[in-house]
Write a protein that holds these residues in place. Structure first.
Motif, short mmCIF file in Angstrom:
data_model
loop_
_atom_site.label_atom_id
_atom_site.label_comp_id
_atom_site.label_asym_id
_atom_site.label_seq_id
_atom_site.Cartn_x
_atom_site.Cartn_y
_atom_site.Cartn_z
N TYR A 92 0.83 -1.20 0.00
CA TYR A 92 0.00 0.00 0.00
C TYR A 92 0.87 1.26 0.00
O TYR A 92 0.62 2.21 -0.76
CB TYR A 92 -0.92 -0.02 1.22
CG TYR A 92 -1.87 1.16 1.30
CD1 TYR A 92 -2.93 1.28 0.41
CD2 TYR A 92 -1.71 2.14 2.27
CE1 TYR A 92 -3.81 2.36 0.49
CE2 TYR A 92 -2.57 3.23 2.34
CZ TYR A 92 -3.62 3.32 1.46
OH TYR A 92 -4.49 4.39 1.52
N LYS A 93 1.89 1.25 0.84
CA LYS A 93 2.79 2.40 0.89
C LYS A 93 3.53 2.57 -0.44
O LYS A 93 3.63 3.68 -0.97
CB LYS A 93 3.80 2.24 2.03
CG LYS A 93 4.77 3.42 2.14
CD LYS A 93 5.80 3.23 3.22
CE LYS A 93 6.71 4.47 3.35
NZ LYS A 93 7.35 4.85 2.09
N ALA A 94 4.05 1.46 -0.98
CA ALA A 94 4.78 1.53 -2.24
C ALA A 94 3.86 1.99 -3.37
O ALA A 94 4.27 2.77 -4.24
CB ALA A 94 5.38 0.17 -2.57
N ALA A 95 2.60 1.52 -3.35
CA ALA A 95 1.65 1.93 -4.39
C ALA A 95 1.39 3.43 -4.35
O ALA A 95 1.37 4.11 -5.39
CB ALA A 95 0.34 1.16 -4.23
N ASN A 96 1.19 3.96 -3.15
CA ASN A 96 0.97 5.41 -3.03
C ASN A 96 2.18 6.19 -3.50
O ASN A 96 2.05 7.23 -4.16
CB ASN A 96 0.65 5.76 -1.57
CG ASN A 96 -0.77 5.38 -1.19
OD1 ASN A 96 -1.65 5.34 -2.03
ND2 ASN A 96 -0.97 5.10 0.08
N ASP A 97 3.38 5.70 -3.18
CA ASP A 97 4.60 6.37 -3.63
C ASP A 97 4.70 6.40 -5.15
O ASP A 97 5.02 7.43 -5.76
CB ASP A 97 5.83 5.68 -3.04
CG ASP A 97 5.96 5.89 -1.53
OD1 ASP A 97 5.31 6.80 -1.01
OD2 ASP A 97 6.72 5.12 -0.90
N VAL A 98 4.39 5.25 -5.77
CA VAL A 98 4.46 5.16 -7.24
C VAL A 98 3.44 6.08 -7.89
O VAL A 98 3.73 6.79 -8.86
CB VAL A 98 4.24 3.70 -7.70
CG1 VAL A 98 4.07 3.63 -9.22
CG2 VAL A 98 5.41 2.82 -7.27
N MET A 99 2.21 6.09 -7.35
CA MET A 99 1.15 6.94 -7.91
C MET A 99 1.50 8.42 -7.76
O MET A 99 1.31 9.21 -8.69
CB MET A 99 -0.17 6.64 -7.20
CG MET A 99 -0.65 5.21 -7.32
SD MET A 99 -1.62 4.88 -8.78
CE MET A 99 -3.22 5.43 -8.23
N ASN A 100 2.00 8.79 -6.59
CA ASN A 100 2.36 10.19 -6.37
C ASN A 100 3.53 10.62 -7.25
O ASN A 100 3.56 11.75 -7.75
CB ASN A 100 2.70 10.42 -4.89
CG ASN A 100 1.46 10.35 -4.00
OD1 ASN A 100 0.35 10.67 -4.44
ND2 ASN A 100 1.64 9.91 -2.76
N ASP A 101 4.48 9.72 -7.44
CA ASP A 101 5.62 10.02 -8.32
C ASP A 101 5.14 10.26 -9.75
O ASP A 101 5.60 11.18 -10.44
CB ASP A 101 6.64 8.88 -8.30
CG ASP A 101 7.41 8.81 -6.99
OD1 ASP A 101 7.31 9.75 -6.18
OD2 ASP A 101 8.11 7.79 -6.77
N GLU A 102 4.20 9.43 -10.19
CA GLU A 102 3.68 9.57 -11.55
C GLU A 102 2.91 10.88 -11.69
O GLU A 102 3.04 11.58 -12.71
CB GLU A 102 2.77 8.39 -11.88
CG GLU A 102 2.25 8.37 -13.31
CD GLU A 102 3.34 8.16 -14.35
OE1 GLU A 102 3.21 8.71 -15.48
OE2 GLU A 102 4.32 7.47 -14.06
N ALA A 103 2.12 11.22 -10.69
CA ALA A 103 1.35 12.47 -10.74
C ALA A 103 2.26 13.68 -10.79
O ALA A 103 1.92 14.70 -11.41
CB ALA A 103 0.42 12.54 -9.53
N ALA A 104 3.42 13.59 -10.15
CA ALA A 104 4.35 14.73 -10.10
C ALA A 104 4.97 15.00 -11.46
O ALA A 104 5.36 16.14 -11.75
CB ALA A 104 5.44 14.46 -9.07
#
Length: 364
Positions: free
Chosen positions: A310-322
């Motif tokens: 869950y933590k890794a998924a949020n990190d990946v999604m936020n990185d993509e959004a940035a």
């Protein structure tokens, strides 16, 4: 007397004209023949079957004048090139899973599934009532395509493993058939993602080329025989809480259709969408029971593994959004919708479902 007779005849003539008008309009509609390329083989009767449900209903709604013939993966183009075929005008329509095109732009995944995303019902609500249709269609317009609901698998399973996963550390070095967002997330935890077509998964598992593989759920997985070589069956498939499939229509072809045919097409996509989910809900429990009789070891991912994913998924999604403005444009309102949906689900439906599950286990 003559005046009354004239009025009666005039009224009768007007009535006949009103009744005949729709028939004349229907007769004036053209005969149209389209081709639909599917990303799926005919053996996946639930997923490929959505195309058959759709084309049959369009034929019926248009009195046999609008005919769409569906072709399985590889019959016109390979399964992963369906969107390209619609974009290029090779076919008028396609049926696919939009996250297959993650490599072109991660934003495509919102039309199908992203890690820890929406359930089947939530996705339908988001698309139909929560702004998802407008957001995704604006994105797809850049590819000359209109997207329509095309079925949903429901929450998928977490895959087949040759060895048991007891902690998140057990994922390190594991070679798993998994791709897209889920592959990027798992990669952060030391797993080695592999991209394999459905027909190549079993031999790779059997030979030990890969250690694990995810596909869909019990009904489809049973057909591919994974349980014979990888006995541990994990849940949930957190990367596909509700994998949504889509019908693609070339915008230029759509604009050529009479309004009556456009309406028939959209109605038929909704029917195919609902039928697929109903089929999975009916067939998965029976298939799972058969798998368990064959010695399958059903497991849930450990909590530490779920938390780490869950933590890794949020990190990946936020990185993509940035770094991806198109992704961010959908991600921000999508996150708010997910939060509202989960809060509401916790009030009534999840409470009811959890009680029934608990009561059933207690033998009541």
């Amino acid at each position: 007397m003559e005046r009354r007779s004239f009025l009666k005849k005039a009224a009768a003539g007007t009535g006949a004209g009103v009744i005949a008008a729709p028939a004349l309009a229907a007769d004036a509609l053209p005969n149209i023949n389209w081709r639909l390329a599917s990303s799926f083989p005919k053996s996946l009767d639930t997923i490929f079957g959505a195309s058959d449900t759709f084309t049959r209903r369009v034929h019926q709604l248009t009195g046999g004048k609008f005919n769409i013939r569906s072709f399985a993966a590889g019959e016109i183009v390979p399964g992963l090139q369906v969107m390209d075929a619609v974009q290029a005008g090779t076919v008028e329509m396609g049926h696919s899973a939009s996250y297959y095109y993650f490599g072109k732009d991660a934003t495509f995944a919102f039309d199908c599934a992203v890690p820890f995303g929406l359930t089947s019902r939530q996705h339908t609500a988001w698309f139909d009532q929560g702004g998802g249709r407008d957001l995704t269609r604006e994105f797809f317009k850049g590819y000359g395509i209109m997207n329509f609901l095309g079925g949903n698998s429901g929450t998928q399973m977490g895959g087949w493993f040759r060895k048991e996963v007891k902690t998140v550390a057990d994922l390190k070095g594991t070679k798993m058939r998994i791709g897209g967002f889920a592959g990027k997330v798992m990669e952060r935890l030391g797993l080695v993602p592999q991209q394999l077509a459905g027909g190549d998964i079993y031999p790779a598992l059997e030979k030990g080329t890969i250690d694990a593989a995810e596909w869909v759920g019990p009904y489809d997985d049973e057909k591919l025989g994974f349980y014979k070589v990888a006995p541990f069956y994990y849940a949930p498939g957190w990367w596909e809480a509700g994998a949504n499939f889509s019908f693609y229509v070339g915008i230029k072809e759509w604009e050529k259709l009479p309004k009556e045919y456009q309406a028939a097409l959209e109605v038929a996509t909704y029917e195919a969408h609902v039928v697929m989910q109903a089929e999975y809900d009916a067939k998965n429990p029976v298939a799972l029971a058969r798998l368990l009789k064959n010695g399958v070891k059903l497991r849930n991912f450990p909590k530490d593994t779920m938390d780490a994913c869950y933590k890794a998924a949020n990190d990946v999604m936020n990185d993509e959004a940035a770094k991806n403005a198109k992704f961010k444009k959908i991600y921000e309102p999508w996150k708010r919708f997910r939060q509202d949906q989960n809060q509401w689900a916790s009030v009534a439906e999840a409470t009811m479902q959890n009680y029934l599950i608990s009561a059933g286990r207690g033998g009541r």
